[in-house]
Design an enzyme around this catalytic site. Structure first.
Site, PDB file in Angstrom:
ATOM      1  CD  GLU A 100      -2.762  -0.958   2.591  1.00 30.37           C
ATOM      2  OE1 GLU A 100      -2.677   0.088   3.285  1.00 30.37           O
ATOM      3  OE2 GLU A 100      -3.507  -1.912   2.881  1.00 30.37           O
ATOM      4  CG  HIS A 156      -3.964   1.005   6.821  1.00 29.75           C
ATOM      5  ND1 HIS A 156      -4.075   0.302   5.645  1.00 29.75           N
ATOM      6  CD2 HIS A 156      -4.939   0.517   7.646  1.00 29.75           C
ATOM      7  CE1 HIS A 156      -5.072  -0.569   5.744  1.00 29.75           C
ATOM      8  NE2 HIS A 156      -5.604  -0.459   6.951  1.00 29.75           N
TER       9      HIS A 156
END
Length: 284
Positions: A100, A156
């Site tokens: 990501e 995250h």
């Protein structure tokens, strides 16, 4: 239904008025943000509408190896003004083939980027790194607000490692302090800081929570999800007296785009399973 639409209209109007007076920031986990989502006209329309609310936004779960979706997003955000938004994007992050990126979107007429760096959390091949997706950090200059410089640290967190990763944000905070001689720091993102991932008994072991230098702006009782769960996964934490003083009281909250735009539950969840969390800083 009429009441829901009226509430949505009032939320949108309040957002516009507040945005004209101050600097609004947000962190938004857009589930599996990539080419498929940006190629869907309906989903991309609402993603752009949501992100256009913000002067600074950190998008998480960016699954876009060639930055094709990011390019489409910027083209759409800038369709009326080619300089409406600029961006900073991290390298692909992750311990496995699953990667990501962190994407920072910002309005250059409101803020400018002074510096950025990727936090080094250890050796991934050696198995001694701390974060699944280590923070990429950006330092902003904000001439229009009470606080003139601040850093944004996104995270995250991996759900099953949420406690350890949130605690380790304290070390990131110290690193930013030392590197830039800077006290005013925003830490925000999908910390997975709720429900089964962080039990009530575990908060006492998290330095970012127990140290009084940090203000947690999104309470444990908040719901930052668009699904049937009620979990305060997404958070905004601020450090530094100038930054804390610059926060507009009661401006920090999840932005419930389902209510604001009168969307069905199915469409809202297709956009993302998370709501953005946002906060506004006072003008100078």
């Amino acid at each position: 239904m009429r009441g829901a639409r009226l509430m949505g209209a009032l939320l949108a109007l309040a957002g516009l008025l507040q945005g004209a007076l101050a600097l609004r920031m947000a962190a938004f986990n857009i589930r599996t943000f990539g080419e498929t989502k940006m190629s869907n006209a309906t989903l991309s329309k609402y993603i752009v509408q949501i992100l256009s609310r913000y002067d600074v936004a950190v998008v998480q779960e960016v699954r876009d190896s060639h930055l094709t979706a990011v390019g489409k997003l910027l083209d759409t955000l800038n369709q009326d003004d080619p300089n409406a938004y600029h961006y900073v994007v991290s390298e692909p992050l992750g311990r496995s083939s699953y990667k990501e990126r962190y994407l920072f979107l910002f309005r250059p007429d409101r803020v400018s980027v002074l510096d950025s760096y990727q936090y080094d959390d250890g050796c991934e091949p050696c198995g001694n790194d701390t974060f699944s997706r280590e923070p990429a950090i950006v330092r902003f200059h904000s001439p229009l607000t009470e606080v003139k410089e601040f850093a944004v640290v996104p995270l995250h967190a991996a759900p099953l490692d949420a406690v350890a990763e949130i605690d380790a944000l304290y070390d990131v905070y110290l690193d930013v302090q030392h590197k830039w001689d800077l006290e005013d720091i925003v830490l925000m993102g999908d910390f997975n800081a709720g429900c089964s991932y962080v039990a009530a008994s575990q908060w006492s072991s998290i330095r970012l929570r127990t140290n009084p230098a940090f203000q947690w702006l999104i309470p444990d009782t908040a719901d930052t999800t668009s699904t049937s769960t009620h979990c305060a996964y997404d958070r905004i934490v601020v450090a530094g007296s100038q930054l804390q003083h610059a926060v507009v009281p009661e401006s920090a909250a999840p932005f419930n785009f389902q209510v604001a735009y009168g969307l069905s539950s199915q469409l809202a969840q297709a956009i993302s399973d998370h709501y953005p969390v946002e906060v506004t800083l006072k003008r100078a």
